[in-house]
Design a protein around this motif. Structure first.
Motif, short mmCIF file in Angstrom:
data_model
loop_
_atom_site.label_atom_id
_atom_site.label_comp_id
_atom_site.label_asym_id
_atom_site.label_seq_id
_atom_site.Cartn_x
_atom_site.Cartn_y
_atom_site.Cartn_z
N SER A 1 0.81 -1.22 0.00
CA SER A 1 0.00 0.00 0.00
C SER A 1 0.84 1.27 0.00
O SER A 1 0.39 2.31 -0.44
N ASP A 2 2.10 1.20 0.46
CA ASP A 2 2.95 2.40 0.47
C ASP A 2 3.73 2.56 -0.84
O ASP A 2 4.55 3.45 -0.97
N GLY A 3 3.48 1.68 -1.82
CA GLY A 3 4.14 1.80 -3.12
C GLY A 3 5.35 0.90 -3.27
O GLY A 3 5.90 0.77 -4.37
N LEU A 4 5.82 0.27 -2.20
CA LEU A 4 6.97 -0.62 -2.26
C LEU A 4 6.60 -1.86 -3.06
O LEU A 4 5.59 -2.50 -2.80
N LYS A 5 7.44 -2.20 -4.05
CA LYS A 5 7.21 -3.38 -4.86
C LYS A 5 8.03 -4.54 -4.30
O LYS A 5 9.21 -4.39 -4.03
N TYR A 6 7.36 -5.69 -4.11
CA TYR A 6 8.05 -6.87 -3.63
C TYR A 6 8.91 -7.42 -4.73
O TYR A 6 8.48 -7.53 -5.88
N ASN A 7 10.15 -7.77 -4.40
CA ASN A 7 11.07 -8.35 -5.36
C ASN A 7 11.58 -9.66 -4.78
O ASN A 7 12.29 -9.66 -3.78
N TRP B 1 15.50 -9.64 -2.08
CA TRP B 1 14.63 -8.92 -1.14
C TRP B 1 15.33 -8.79 0.19
O TRP B 1 15.66 -9.78 0.83
N ASP B 2 15.59 -7.55 0.63
CA ASP B 2 16.25 -7.38 1.92
C ASP B 2 15.53 -6.39 2.82
O ASP B 2 16.06 -5.92 3.80
N TYR B 3 14.30 -6.09 2.47
CA TYR B 3 13.54 -5.11 3.23
C TYR B 3 12.83 -5.78 4.40
O TYR B 3 12.00 -6.66 4.22
N CYS B 4 13.17 -5.39 5.60
CA CYS B 4 12.50 -5.85 6.82
C CYS B 4 12.40 -7.36 6.94
O CYS B 4 11.34 -7.91 7.19
N ASN B 5 13.50 -8.06 6.74
CA ASN B 5 13.46 -9.49 7.05
C ASN B 5 14.39 -9.75 8.22
O ASN B 5 15.16 -8.89 8.63
N ALA B 6 14.32 -10.91 8.77
CA ALA B 6 15.06 -11.22 10.00
C ALA B 6 16.56 -11.31 9.79
O ALA B 6 17.31 -11.30 10.75
N PHE B 7 17.02 -11.38 8.53
CA PHE B 7 18.43 -11.60 8.28
C PHE B 7 19.17 -10.37 7.79
O PHE B 7 20.33 -10.44 7.43
N SER B 8 18.51 -9.25 7.72
CA SER B 8 19.17 -8.05 7.23
C SER B 8 18.80 -6.87 8.10
O SER B 8 18.10 -6.99 9.09
N GLU B 9 19.28 -5.71 7.69
CA GLU B 9 18.92 -4.52 8.43
C GLU B 9 17.42 -4.28 8.37
O GLU B 9 16.74 -4.82 7.51
N ARG B 10 16.91 -3.46 9.27
CA ARG B 10 15.46 -3.28 9.36
C ARG B 10 15.07 -1.83 9.06
O ARG B 10 14.32 -1.23 9.79
N ARG B 11 15.63 -1.26 8.00
CA ARG B 11 15.23 0.10 7.65
C ARG B 11 13.80 0.12 7.15
O ARG B 11 13.32 -0.83 6.56
N PHE B 12 13.16 1.25 7.37
CA PHE B 12 11.82 1.46 6.81
C PHE B 12 11.96 1.80 5.33
O PHE B 12 12.99 2.28 4.87
N TYR B 13 10.89 1.59 4.59
CA TYR B 13 10.90 1.89 3.17
C TYR B 13 11.21 3.36 2.91
O TYR B 13 11.96 3.69 2.00
N THR B 14 10.68 4.26 3.74
CA THR B 14 10.98 5.68 3.55
C THR B 14 12.45 5.97 3.78
O THR B 14 13.02 6.86 3.16
N GLU B 15 13.12 5.22 4.65
CA GLU B 15 14.56 5.40 4.86
C GLU B 15 15.35 4.87 3.66
O GLU B 15 16.38 5.42 3.31
N ILE B 16 14.86 3.80 3.05
CA ILE B 16 15.52 3.29 1.86
C ILE B 16 15.42 4.33 0.74
O ILE B 16 16.38 4.59 0.03
#
Length: 173
Positions: free
Chosen positions: A75-81, A85-100
């Motif tokens: 809903s925020d416009g982020l496209k799943y890839n 994919w490294d957005y908000c998963n348990a194995f990577s950093e936890r930046r918000f989409y707006t921070e990316i």
């Protein structure tokens, strides 16, 4: 369809959904695209009430093609890839989409939520879970205005208490 609360507007053949059309589910989700014999078939998009959507090629009601999941947009416009994919998963950093998108903020001005808005106040011992507040004693998630959203199962409870912001006392001993 009238019995389930859903509706269809579009082309048909022999009283079957056939061709291009829009199927609206009672839940608010709707499909816009090609149909064949009453099923999603061809190019089409599922639109969810929260603003997310899945665009895919469908065959007999299922997504087909590379990855077989279509393209999911949150809903925020982020496209799943699916790849990388490294957005908000348990194995990577936890930046918000707006921070990316906009970059990290300087130390001391960190984002606590994925918004420029001020974070919600969290009652002592409760957790902010993104769509509401969680009381670990009752295992109940409530909206920020106090309405019931859901009960957390064991898996969600563990994730919340290890990953989410907790309401703590401002007193420093």
């Amino acid at each position: 369809m009238e019995f389930t609360g859903s509706s269809y507007t579009g082309e048909s053949t022999h009283n079957r959904m056939e061709g291009k059309g829009e199927y609206a589910f009672a839940s608010g989700t709707r499909y816009v695209g090609e149909m064949k014999d009453g099923m999603f078939h061809g190019e089409g998009t599922l639109y969810f009430p929260n603003g997310g959507q899945v665009t895919a090629v469908w065959k007999e009601g299922r997504t087909v093609g590379e990855g077989s999941g279509g393209e999911y947009t949150f809903s925020d416009g982020l496209k799943y890839n699916e790849e990388g994919w490294d957005y908000c998963n348990a194995f990577s950093e936890r930046r918000f989409y707006t921070e990316i998108c906009k970059g990290l903020k300087p130390a001391g001005r960190s984002q606590l939520i994925d918004s420029e808005k001020k974070p919600h106040a969290i009652p002592l011992g409760w957790f902010d879970v993104g769509d509401g507040l969680y009381n670990p004693e009752t295992r109940r998630v409530e909206s920020y205005t106090g309405g019931f959203l859901r009960n957390a199962d064991d898996e969600e409870h563990l994730w919340i208490i290890t990953q989410c912001r907790k309401g703590v006392s401002d007193d420093v001993a």
